[in-house]
Design a protein around this motif. Structure first.
Motif, PDB file in Angstrom:
ATOM      1  N   TYR A  45      21.878   3.520  -5.031  1.00 36.50           N
ATOM      2  CA  TYR A  45      21.292   4.787  -5.445  1.00 36.50           C
ATOM      3  C   TYR A  45      22.175   5.496  -6.475  1.00 36.50           C
ATOM      4  O   TYR A  45      21.682   5.969  -7.500  1.00 36.50           O
ATOM      5  CB  TYR A  45      21.100   5.663  -4.201  1.00 36.50           C
ATOM      6  CG  TYR A  45      20.674   7.069  -4.487  1.00 36.50           C
ATOM      7  CD1 TYR A  45      19.331   7.395  -4.600  1.00 36.50           C
ATOM      8  CD2 TYR A  45      21.623   8.084  -4.634  1.00 36.50           C
ATOM      9  CE1 TYR A  45      18.939   8.697  -4.862  1.00 36.50           C
ATOM     10  CE2 TYR A  45      21.240   9.380  -4.892  1.00 36.50           C
ATOM     11  CZ  TYR A  45      19.906   9.684  -5.003  1.00 36.50           C
ATOM     12  OH  TYR A  45      19.513  10.970  -5.268  1.00 36.50           O
ATOM     13  N   MET A  54      16.227   4.908 -16.293  1.00 38.47           N
ATOM     14  CA  MET A  54      15.510   5.061 -15.026  1.00 38.47           C
ATOM     15  C   MET A  54      14.890   6.459 -14.929  1.00 38.47           C
ATOM     16  O   MET A  54      13.724   6.618 -14.563  1.00 38.47           O
ATOM     17  CB  MET A  54      16.514   4.820 -13.890  1.00 38.47           C
ATOM     18  CG  MET A  54      15.948   4.808 -12.539  1.00 38.47           C
ATOM     19  SD  MET A  54      15.358   3.192 -12.121  1.00 38.47           S
ATOM     20  CE  MET A  54      15.044   3.443 -10.407  1.00 38.47           C
ATOM     21  N   ARG A  55      15.654   7.458 -15.289  1.00 37.77           N
ATOM     22  CA  ARG A  55      15.165   8.834 -15.222  1.00 37.77           C
ATOM     23  C   ARG A  55      14.033   9.075 -16.217  1.00 37.77           C
ATOM     24  O   ARG A  55      13.053   9.754 -15.924  1.00 37.77           O
ATOM     25  CB  ARG A  55      16.300   9.803 -15.484  1.00 37.77           C
ATOM     26  CG  ARG A  55      17.320   9.767 -14.380  1.00 37.77           C
ATOM     27  CD  ARG A  55      18.530  10.565 -14.740  1.00 37.77           C
ATOM     28  NE  ARG A  55      18.968  11.264 -13.559  1.00 37.77           N
ATOM     29  CZ  ARG A  55      19.725  12.334 -13.583  1.00 37.77           C
ATOM     30  NH1 ARG A  55      20.111  12.841 -14.723  1.00 37.77           N
ATOM     31  NH2 ARG A  55      20.097  12.895 -12.463  1.00 37.77           N
ATOM     32  N   TYR A  58      10.811   7.256 -14.985  1.00 40.09           N
ATOM     33  CA  TYR A  58      10.300   7.992 -13.817  1.00 40.09           C
ATOM     34  C   TYR A  58       9.509   9.219 -14.286  1.00 40.09           C
ATOM     35  O   TYR A  58       8.399   9.476 -13.818  1.00 40.09           O
ATOM     36  CB  TYR A  58      11.485   8.387 -12.933  1.00 40.09           C
ATOM     37  CG  TYR A  58      11.146   9.116 -11.660  1.00 40.09           C
ATOM     38  CD1 TYR A  58      10.574   8.456 -10.580  1.00 40.09           C
ATOM     39  CD2 TYR A  58      11.451  10.469 -11.513  1.00 40.09           C
ATOM     40  CE1 TYR A  58      10.303   9.117  -9.391  1.00 40.09           C
ATOM     41  CE2 TYR A  58      11.181  11.145 -10.331  1.00 40.09           C
ATOM     42  CZ  TYR A  58      10.616  10.460  -9.267  1.00 40.09           C
ATOM     43  OH  TYR A  58      10.351  11.119  -8.093  1.00 40.09           O
ATOM     44  N   ARG A  71      10.910   5.767  -6.803  1.00 40.07           N
ATOM     45  CA  ARG A  71      12.187   5.086  -7.026  1.00 40.07           C
ATOM     46  C   ARG A  71      12.546   4.198  -5.839  1.00 40.07           C
ATOM     47  O   ARG A  71      12.312   4.557  -4.695  1.00 40.07           O
ATOM     48  CB  ARG A  71      13.296   6.119  -7.228  1.00 40.07           C
ATOM     49  CG  ARG A  71      13.049   7.024  -8.414  1.00 40.07           C
ATOM     50  CD  ARG A  71      13.857   8.306  -8.331  1.00 40.07           C
ATOM     51  NE  ARG A  71      13.464   9.022  -7.115  1.00 40.07           N
ATOM     52  CZ  ARG A  71      14.310   9.714  -6.362  1.00 40.07           C
ATOM     53  NH1 ARG A  71      15.575   9.818  -6.682  1.00 40.07           N
ATOM     54  NH2 ARG A  71      13.890  10.337  -5.280  1.00 40.07           N
TER      55      ARG A  71
END
Length: 192
Positions: A45, A54-55, A58, A71
């Motif tokens: 994580y 990733m952010r 998302y 996630r």
């Protein structure tokens, strides 16, 4: 959170990494969603949440109407052992649902050592040809997607380059394929 998970969390280091519920986490009403996307980072994580790509992905996917992107991170060894012992499959942090229940499962490949974690995380048949129908479709992108051969038998679609635009396109194509009852092969051919 399911009761089994509540039971094992006190036995692992850093249990908060497995619970979700952080500020700005996106939780949607399942009745308002027609595509579920598990965005998987094949590391812990803390490493995955510090990944800017990733952010961005998302955020982009969760801004789409009817799409819920959740996630998923690789568990540390102690949690992996407990999950195996209790028969808990890897799950999305926002809903707690198994990644096998998602329509699309996307892996971010940042480095070669992540390949093993990808296969370990999946909880799915390891060969694409052993997964029938349109769900789940396994996607992989990131810097190591330029060398797809090690994961080619497992991954359905490799994405090269930036993922923001192509992720939206894949989701739109997936919706069309499901609406028109395409086979998995028809979908993959159209996505190529």
């Amino acid at each position: 959170m399911n009761r089994t998970l509540e039971h094992i969390l006190p036995r692992v280091q850093k249990p908060a990494r497995y619970t979700g519920g952080e500020y700005n986490a996106v939780v949607k009403d399942r009745r308002q969603v027609d595509v579920r996307y598990a965005l998987c980072f094949p590391d812990t994580y803390e490493i995955g949440m510090s990944n800017l790509g990733m952010r961005i992905l998302y955020g982009v996917m969760n801004q789409m109407d009817g799409v819920w992107c959740e996630r998923v991170f690789a568990p540390w060894g102690d949690m992996e052992e407990e999950m195996r012992r209790e028969g808990i499959l890897l799950y999305g942090l926002e809903s707690g649902d198994s990644i096998a229940d998602f329509d699309l499962i996307g892996f971010s490949l940042g480095y070669e050592m992540a390949y093993t974690n990808v296969l370990n995380m999946a909880g799915l048949p390891l060969r694409s040809e052993e997964r029938y129908g349109l769900s789940p479709i396994v996607i992989a992108g990131g810097t190591c997607a330029f060398n797809p051969e090690p994961l080619a038998p497992f991954v359905d679609i490799f994405v090269l380059g930036e993922g923001e635009d192509v992720s939206v396109e894949i989701i739109q194509l997936y919706r069309k394929a499901r609406e028109e009852c395409w086979s998995k092969d028809e979908f993959l051919a159209a996505a190529a």
